[in-house]
Each structure stands twice: as structure tokens, then as C-alpha cells.
Design an enzyme around this catalytic site. Structure first.
Site, PDB file in Angstrom:
ATOM      1  N   VAL A 180       0.079  -6.692  -0.839  1.00  9.69           N
ATOM      2  CA  VAL A 180       0.347  -7.067   0.549  1.00  9.69           C
ATOM      3  C   VAL A 180      -0.374  -6.107   1.484  1.00  9.69           C
ATOM      4  O   VAL A 180      -0.687  -4.973   1.112  1.00  9.69           O
ATOM      5  CB  VAL A 180       1.867  -7.081   0.844  1.00  9.69           C
ATOM      6  CG1 VAL A 180       2.565  -8.185   0.065  1.00  9.69           C
ATOM      7  CG2 VAL A 180       2.521  -5.732   0.553  1.00  9.69           C
TER       8      VAL A 180
ATOM      9  N   ASP B  67       6.438   0.812  -4.549  1.00 10.65           N
ATOM     10  CA  ASP B  67       5.849  -0.024  -5.595  1.00 10.65           C
ATOM     11  C   ASP B  67       6.373   0.494  -6.934  1.00 10.65           C
ATOM     12  O   ASP B  67       7.511   0.235  -7.311  1.00 10.65           O
ATOM     13  CB  ASP B  67       4.316   0.040  -5.471  1.00 10.65           C
ATOM     14  CG  ASP B  67       3.596  -0.893  -6.424  1.00 10.65           C
ATOM     15  OD1 ASP B  67       4.262  -1.576  -7.221  1.00 10.65           O
ATOM     16  OD2 ASP B  67       2.355  -0.945  -6.395  1.00 10.65           O
TER      17      ASP B  67
ATOM     18  N   GLU C 241       8.060   5.453   4.573  1.00  8.62           N
ATOM     19  CA  GLU C 241       6.943   4.965   3.775  1.00  8.62           C
ATOM     20  C   GLU C 241       6.773   3.463   3.977  1.00  8.62           C
ATOM     21  O   GLU C 241       7.723   2.749   4.301  1.00  8.62           O
ATOM     22  CB  GLU C 241       7.198   5.326   2.300  1.00  8.62           C
ATOM     23  CG  GLU C 241       6.177   4.863   1.311  1.00  8.62           C
ATOM     24  CD  GLU C 241       4.751   5.320   1.574  1.00  8.62           C
ATOM     25  OE1 GLU C 241       4.271   5.183   2.725  1.00  8.62           O
ATOM     26  OE2 GLU C 241       4.085   5.723   0.616  1.00  8.62           O
ATOM     27  N   ASP C 242       5.542   3.002   3.784  1.00  6.91           N
ATOM     28  CA  ASP C 242       5.275   1.579   3.974  1.00  6.91           C
ATOM     29  C   ASP C 242       5.867   0.718   2.863  1.00  6.91           C
ATOM     30  O   ASP C 242       6.497  -0.290   3.120  1.00  6.91           O
ATOM     31  CB  ASP C 242       3.758   1.322   4.102  1.00  6.91           C
ATOM     32  CG  ASP C 242       2.926   1.936   2.969  1.00  6.91           C
ATOM     33  OD1 ASP C 242       3.501   2.574   2.049  1.00  6.91           O
ATOM     34  OD2 ASP C 242       1.684   1.781   3.005  1.00  6.91           O
TER      35      ASP C 242
HETATM   36  P1  IMP Z   1       3.832   3.882  -6.007  1.00  8.01           P
HETATM   37  O1  IMP Z   1       3.730   5.305  -6.424  1.00  8.01           O
HETATM   38  O2  IMP Z   1       3.411   2.920  -7.057  1.00  8.01           O
HETATM   39  O3  IMP Z   1       5.206   3.501  -5.465  1.00  8.01           O
HETATM   40  O4  IMP Z   1       2.735   3.739  -4.897  1.00  8.01           O
HETATM   41  C1  IMP Z   1       3.037   3.455  -3.648  1.00  8.01           C
HETATM   42  C2  IMP Z   1       1.834   3.558  -2.737  1.00  8.01           C
HETATM   43  O5  IMP Z   1       0.772   2.680  -3.147  1.00  8.01           O
HETATM   44  C3  IMP Z   1       2.282   3.058  -1.396  1.00  8.01           C
HETATM   45  O6  IMP Z   1       2.647   4.126  -0.584  1.00  8.01           O
HETATM   46  C4  IMP Z   1       1.067   2.347  -0.867  1.00  8.01           C
HETATM   47  O7  IMP Z   1       0.270   3.254  -0.164  1.00  8.01           O
HETATM   48  C5  IMP Z   1       0.337   1.881  -2.082  1.00  8.01           C
HETATM   49  N1  IMP Z   1       0.665   0.465  -2.357  1.00  8.01           N
HETATM   50  C6  IMP Z   1       1.402  -0.028  -3.368  1.00  8.01           C
HETATM   51  N2  IMP Z   1       1.479  -1.365  -3.324  1.00  8.01           N
HETATM   52  C7  IMP Z   1       0.776  -1.738  -2.217  1.00  8.01           C
HETATM   53  C8  IMP Z   1       0.484  -3.021  -1.623  1.00  8.01           C
HETATM   54  O8  IMP Z   1       0.889  -4.097  -2.074  1.00  8.01           O
HETATM   55  N3  IMP Z   1      -0.282  -2.976  -0.505  1.00  8.01           N
HETATM   56  C9  IMP Z   1      -0.753  -1.817   0.048  1.00  8.01           C
HETATM   57  N4  IMP Z   1      -0.493  -0.618  -0.475  1.00  8.01           N
HETATM   58  C10 IMP Z   1       0.256  -0.569  -1.601  1.00  8.01           C
HETATM   59 MG    MG Z   2       1.512   4.653   1.120  1.00  8.46          MG
END
Ligand code: IMP
Ligand code: MG
Length: 202
Positions: free
Chosen positions: A175, A116, A112-113
Site C-alpha cells: 500500500v 508489517d 509509524e505508518d
Molecule cells: P516491518 O519491520 O516488516 O514491520 O517493516 C515495516 C516498515 O516497512 C514500515 O515502517 C514501512 O516503512 C515499510 N512497509 C511495510 N509494508 C509496507 C507497505 O505496504 N507500503 C509501504 N511501506 C511498507
Molecule cells: Mg516506515
């Protein structure tokens, strides 16, 4: 080398240069190749779209460093849609599409990138184990966001979901670059930049 933060008013600064990213990908791949040296095959599962750039480089580096044979799958997890997350979000519905039992019994590396809030990856991990019946699952994320003020729910998810392989810690900002987008832009940048969020919020 073009400095994107000079030429683009939507970008605040370059957080990680292309060289820094590439060097870290090599290190992560070395670690992964070593940890899986006794396995014949490892199934990479990338989360679209953000992970595709990272996974391409990571897979080739795992190969260069003598790692196991790899298979590639991609899954789609719908989370933030087209924009940025809201400031007071504590939970989101995460839908996982793209797998159909093909990974049963496999060793899976979820790629995963960015981590968050953690809802996406913890839900995908649950689906891989409970629905797809994988043999093992570990996670490799390029970036881990250090959240400034997580809600208790988010803090609990983050405590519970700790990726086995993590490239860099990044501040609690939006980012982009190296596969990550803001409103579908900047995925092609070889570096990681901090975006001026004010330019993108409605
Ligand atoms: P989570 O469920 O909050 O961990 O969401 C994660 C997903 O949101 C990641 O896989 C990204 O696709 C997107 N995401 C969260 N923060 C960023 C950011 O700073 N830049 C780009 N994509 C983000
Ligand atoms: Mg993602």
C-alpha cells in the site's frame, strides 16, 4: 476529486479515502489525548520517512482535543531500502538512528505508518527502553497489515508486538499514500492506495 486509480496504471485501487483517513486520525487523537490527560508532556517519535504525514496530522489533532504538550523527534530505521520486501524474508537487520538520550525519562508515543512483519517497531521499542531509558512507550500505527502467510518467526514477533493504537487493518498487499511509498513515490497522496506490485518488482 481526482481518482488516482483511474489515472495511474500503477495503482490498483483506493483502499482508504482521504476522508476515511482523516476521520480515523481524529478518533485516534481523541483516544490518545484522553489516555494521557494526566501527563504534562508526551514525546512523539516518528519513524522516517513514512510516518511524517501521519504524525503531522495526529499531533495537531491531539492538540485540538486538549491533549498534553507534545515534542517531536524522528528516527531513521533502515529496513526495506528502495524496493519491496522479498517473499521469503523472515528477518531483517534494523538500524535505529536519530536519538541521543534526549528522551530519557519521557513518556513516548512511537508513531509509524504501517506494521508489517513487526521487526522495525519491536526493535525501535527495545532501543527506546534499553538504550534511551524512556519512562514509558506506546505505539500508534496508522495501518496494520494482516499477513496472509507469516513464517513462525514473523507470527511470533507480531504476537509479541501489539500496537496500543491502530488506525486500520489492511490486506497483505503493498500500500502507498499518506506518507507510505513504493520506490519513494506516492507519499503525497491524501488517500491510501493498493499498488500493482508487479510494476515495481525487479
Ligand atoms: P516491518 O519491520 O516488516 O514491520 O517493516 C515495516 C516498515 O516497512 C514500515 O515502517 C514501512 O516503512 C515499510 N512497509 C511495510 N509494508 C509496507 C507497505 O505496504 N507500503 C509501504 N511501506 C511498507
Ligand atoms: Mg516506515
Amino acid at each position: 476529486m481526482i481518482d488516482v486509480s483511474d489515472s495511474d496504471p500503477n495503482i490498483e485501487t483506493v483502499l482508504l479515502t482521504a476522508d476515511e483517513v482523516q476521520r480515523r486520525v481524529v478518533d485516534l487523537a481523541a483516544e490518545i489525548a484522553d489516555d494521557y490527560h494526566d501527563r504534562e508532556c508526551l514525546s512523539l517519535v516518528g519513524v522516517l520517512k513514512g510516518a511524517c504525514v501521519f504524525m503531522s496530522d495526529l499531533g495537531r489533532q491531539i492538540h485540538r482535543q486538549g491533549g498534553p504538550k507534545l515534542t517531536y523527534d524522528f528516527i531513521q530505521a533502515s529496513t526495506y531500502g528502495n524496493g519491496l520486501k522479498g517473499p521469503d524474508e523472515t528477518e531483517r537487520a534494523v538500524h535505529v538512528n536519530g536519538l541521543s538520550g534526549a528522551l530519557r525519562g519521557r513518556d513516548v508515543l512511537l508513531v509509524e505508518d504501517i506494521l508489517d512483519q513487526g521487526f522495525t517497531l519491536s526493535e525501535i521499542r527495545r532501543v527506546l527502553i534499553e538504550r534511551e531509558g524512556v519512562r514509558s512507550v506506546r505505539c500508534c500505527v496508522l495501518l496494520v497489515k494482516d499477513l496472509a502467510a507469516p513464517t513462525p518467526e514473523v507470527a511470533a514477533v507480531r504476537r509479541e508486538f501489539v500496537p496500543e493504537y491502530a488506525g486500520f487493518h489492511v490486506p497483505d498487499r503493498w500500500v502507498a499514500g499518506y506518507g507510505l511509498d513504493v520506490a519513494e513515490l506516492y507519499r503525497e497522496l491524501p488517500c491510501v492506495v493498493i499498488v500493482k506490485e508487479s510494476q515495481f518488482s525487479d
